[in-house]
Scaffold this motif. Structure first.
Motif, PDB file in Angstrom:
ATOM      1  N   GLY A 172       0.821  -1.207   0.000  1.00  0.00           N
ATOM      2  CA  GLY A 172       0.000   0.000   0.000  1.00  0.00           C
ATOM      3  C   GLY A 172       0.857   1.260   0.000  1.00  0.00           C
ATOM      4  O   GLY A 172       2.019   1.247   0.426  1.00  0.00           O
ATOM      5  N   ARG A 173       0.264   2.336  -0.478  1.00  0.00           N
ATOM      6  CA  ARG A 173       1.000   3.605  -0.598  1.00  0.00           C
ATOM      7  C   ARG A 173       0.191   4.761  -0.009  1.00  0.00           C
ATOM      8  O   ARG A 173      -1.029   4.692   0.089  1.00  0.00           O
ATOM      9  N   VAL A 174       0.913   5.808   0.330  1.00  0.00           N
ATOM     10  CA  VAL A 174       0.307   7.091   0.695  1.00  0.00           C
ATOM     11  C   VAL A 174       0.715   8.088  -0.378  1.00  0.00           C
ATOM     12  O   VAL A 174       1.902   8.216  -0.699  1.00  0.00           O
ATOM     13  N   ALA A 175      -0.267   8.781  -0.947  1.00  0.00           N
ATOM     14  CA  ALA A 175       0.009   9.840  -1.922  1.00  0.00           C
ATOM     15  C   ALA A 175      -0.164  11.179  -1.210  1.00  0.00           C
ATOM     16  O   ALA A 175      -1.281  11.565  -0.866  1.00  0.00           O
ATOM     17  N   LEU A 176       0.950  11.854  -0.979  1.00  0.00           N
ATOM     18  CA  LEU A 176       0.943  13.135  -0.288  1.00  0.00           C
ATOM     19  C   LEU A 176       0.973  14.258  -1.320  1.00  0.00           C
ATOM     20  O   LEU A 176       1.924  14.361  -2.106  1.00  0.00           O
ATOM     21  N   VAL A 177      -0.060  15.089  -1.309  1.00  0.00           N
ATOM     22  CA  VAL A 177      -0.174  16.205  -2.255  1.00  0.00           C
ATOM     23  C   VAL A 177      -0.197  17.491  -1.444  1.00  0.00           C
ATOM     24  O   VAL A 177      -1.093  17.693  -0.627  1.00  0.00           O
ATOM     25  N   GLU A 178       0.801  18.342  -1.668  1.00  0.00           N
ATOM     26  CA  GLU A 178       0.897  19.603  -0.935  1.00  0.00           C
ATOM     27  C   GLU A 178       1.364  20.709  -1.874  1.00  0.00           C
ATOM     28  O   GLU A 178       2.184  20.474  -2.769  1.00  0.00           O
ATOM     29  N   PHE A 179       0.871  21.911  -1.647  1.00  0.00           N
ATOM     30  CA  PHE A 179       1.322  23.056  -2.433  1.00  0.00           C
ATOM     31  C   PHE A 179       2.809  23.298  -2.188  1.00  0.00           C
ATOM     32  O   PHE A 179       3.293  23.189  -1.068  1.00  0.00           O
ATOM     33  N   ARG A 180       3.535  23.634  -3.248  1.00  0.00           N
ATOM     34  CA  ARG A 180       4.988  23.758  -3.197  1.00  0.00           C
ATOM     35  C   ARG A 180       5.435  25.014  -2.442  1.00  0.00           C
ATOM     36  O   ARG A 180       5.229  26.135  -2.899  1.00  0.00           O
ATOM     37  N   ALA A 181       6.085  24.809  -1.316  1.00  0.00           N
ATOM     38  CA  ALA A 181       6.616  25.946  -0.563  1.00  0.00           C
ATOM     39  C   ALA A 181       7.848  26.535  -1.235  1.00  0.00           C
ATOM     40  O   ALA A 181       8.214  27.679  -0.964  1.00  0.00           O
ATOM     41  N   GLU A 182       8.490  25.763  -2.112  1.00  0.00           N
ATOM     42  CA  GLU A 182       9.673  26.263  -2.814  1.00  0.00           C
ATOM     43  C   GLU A 182       9.333  27.308  -3.873  1.00  0.00           C
ATOM     44  O   GLU A 182      10.226  27.989  -4.379  1.00  0.00           O
ATOM     45  N   ASP A 183       8.063  27.417  -4.210  1.00  0.00           N
ATOM     46  CA  ASP A 183       7.655  28.262  -5.332  1.00  0.00           C
ATOM     47  C   ASP A 183       6.854  29.458  -4.832  1.00  0.00           C
ATOM     48  O   ASP A 183       5.674  29.334  -4.497  1.00  0.00           O
ATOM     49  N   PRO A 184       7.441  30.653  -4.790  1.00  0.00           N
ATOM     50  CA  PRO A 184       6.705  31.834  -4.327  1.00  0.00           C
ATOM     51  C   PRO A 184       5.580  32.240  -5.261  1.00  0.00           C
ATOM     52  O   PRO A 184       4.705  33.022  -4.875  1.00  0.00           O
ATOM     53  N   ALA A 185       5.568  31.704  -6.481  1.00  0.00           N
ATOM     54  CA  ALA A 185       4.511  32.049  -7.428  1.00  0.00           C
ATOM     55  C   ALA A 185       3.206  31.307  -7.139  1.00  0.00           C
ATOM     56  O   ALA A 185       2.156  31.667  -7.672  1.00  0.00           O
ATOM     57  N   VAL A 186       3.255  30.276  -6.324  1.00  0.00           N
ATOM     58  CA  VAL A 186       2.031  29.550  -5.962  1.00  0.00           C
ATOM     59  C   VAL A 186       1.251  30.420  -4.976  1.00  0.00           C
ATOM     60  O   VAL A 186       1.729  30.677  -3.865  1.00  0.00           O
ATOM     61  N   PRO A 187       0.045  30.878  -5.349  1.00  0.00           N
ATOM     62  CA  PRO A 187      -0.673  31.887  -4.552  1.00  0.00           C
ATOM     63  C   PRO A 187      -1.429  31.313  -3.359  1.00  0.00           C
ATOM     64  O   PRO A 187      -2.639  31.452  -3.219  1.00  0.00           O
ATOM     65  N   ILE A 188      -0.683  30.650  -2.505  1.00  0.00           N
ATOM     66  CA  ILE A 188      -1.227  30.060  -1.286  1.00  0.00           C
ATOM     67  C   ILE A 188      -0.403  30.593  -0.118  1.00  0.00           C
ATOM     68  O   ILE A 188       0.813  30.750  -0.240  1.00  0.00           O
ATOM     69  N   LYS A 189      -1.042  30.852   0.998  1.00  0.00           N
ATOM     70  CA  LYS A 189      -0.309  31.342   2.155  1.00  0.00           C
ATOM     71  C   LYS A 189       0.763  30.331   2.577  1.00  0.00           C
ATOM     72  O   LYS A 189       0.534  29.123   2.528  1.00  0.00           O
ATOM     73  N   PRO A 190       1.937  30.809   2.989  1.00  0.00           N
ATOM     74  CA  PRO A 190       3.047  29.914   3.340  1.00  0.00           C
ATOM     75  C   PRO A 190       2.679  28.829   4.345  1.00  0.00           C
ATOM     76  O   PRO A 190       3.204  27.715   4.275  1.00  0.00           O
ATOM     77  N   LEU A 191       1.782  29.126   5.270  1.00  0.00           N
ATOM     78  CA  LEU A 191       1.391  28.145   6.277  1.00  0.00           C
ATOM     79  C   LEU A 191       0.731  26.922   5.652  1.00  0.00           C
ATOM     80  O   LEU A 191       0.698  25.848   6.245  1.00  0.00           O
ATOM     81  N   HIS A 192       0.217  27.078   4.446  1.00  0.00           N
ATOM     82  CA  HIS A 192      -0.493  25.991   3.771  1.00  0.00           C
ATOM     83  C   HIS A 192       0.314  25.402   2.625  1.00  0.00           C
ATOM     84  O   HIS A 192      -0.247  24.811   1.700  1.00  0.00           O
ATOM     85  N   LYS A 193       1.623  25.551   2.702  1.00  0.00           N
ATOM     86  CA  LYS A 193       2.536  24.944   1.738  1.00  0.00           C
ATOM     87  C   LYS A 193       3.542  24.067   2.479  1.00  0.00           C
ATOM     88  O   LYS A 193       3.762  24.246   3.676  1.00  0.00           O
TER      89      LYS A 193
END
Length: 245
Positions: A172-193
């Motif tokens: 079995g596997r876990v697929a972890l999907v998270e917004f990239r904190a390395e990319d400042p262009a991703v328009p999500i607050k840092p706490l959610h990356k």
């Protein structure tokens, strides 16, 4: 969200959507884990944002679903399922002989999912009211646990990772999907990356190994983990191509 007109829901993520987060945490959890501040839980009043029309072009979920390599008849957990954006699509992928375990800590989210599944005559979704420290999954029966933009909100990450590990089949596997904190262009607050390095640190500290990754989504990392005793082969992490040196 790629242009200024898409920022309104993201600003809400820091206010209305999380305004009653403590109500979702009956047991006091951590404020940080292994150097990472923990975000508050998204409130069910923000559920419409999960099924916004723009999500298809902003996140390209069809690419993610294809990368998961789900097979008919499998048991898949959508952990932190919300109102079922991914659960409904996963139910189609596993087919009538498969099963989706849709877990959320908010009854309101689960009710929304039930209503959407009934409206579409989707019978193979089982909703589970999880706890902040236990998703209440069956032991050794799950082929894939999908975590889309939710792990960073777990108030008890170590306990949740332990329970998830128990639920997995040997392969079995876990697929972890998270917004990239390395990319400042991703328009999500840092706490959610999250960065790749932080994801790897937390999972390896709790008995997992990296067994794959997918880097073709516009804004998100996808990392695949298995139990450290799994027969699946461990792989080396490939740093995100556009990460700063």
């Amino acid at each position: 969200m790629k242009a200024s007109r898409y920022f309104v829901p993201l600003f809400l993520c820091g206010s209305i959507l999380f305004s009653n987060a403590e109500a979702q945490r009956p047991e006091r959890g951590r404020d940080e884990y292994l150097g990472r501040p923990i975000a508050q839980t998204m409130h069910y009043l923000g559920a419409p944002w999960l099924v916004r029309e723009s999500r298809e072009r902003e996140e390209e979920p069809a690419k993610l679903l294809a990368a998961l390599d789900i097979r008919p008849g499998q048991t898949v957990c959508d952990l932190g399922c919300g109102n079922g954006f991914y659960s409904l699509a996963l139910a189609e992928q596993v087919g009538p002989k498969g099963k989706i375990l849709a877990v959320d800590i908010q009854r309101e989210m689960l009710q929304m999912l039930k209503e959407r599944a009934e409206a579409r005559s989707v019978p193979n979704i089982k909703t589970i009211k999880g706890k902040v420290n236990d998703p209440r999954l069956p032991v050794g029966e799950v082929d894939l646990v999908l975590l889309v933009d939710v792990y960073h909100e777990f108030s008890h990450p170590a306990e949740m990772l332990a329970k998830m590990r128990e639920s997995l089949r040997p392969e079995g596997r876990v697929a972890l999907v998270e917004f990239r904190a390395e990319d400042p262009a991703v328009p999500i607050k840092p706490l959610h990356k999250m960065t790749q390095a932080q994801c790897l640190k937390e999972f390896e500290a709790n008995g997992y190994k990296l067994v794959g990754q997918f880097d073709e989504l516009p804004w998100q990392h996808v990392l695949f983990f298995a139990r450290d005793d799994s027969p699946l082969e461990e792989v080396d992490l490939k740093a995100w191509a556009n990460a700063a040196p």
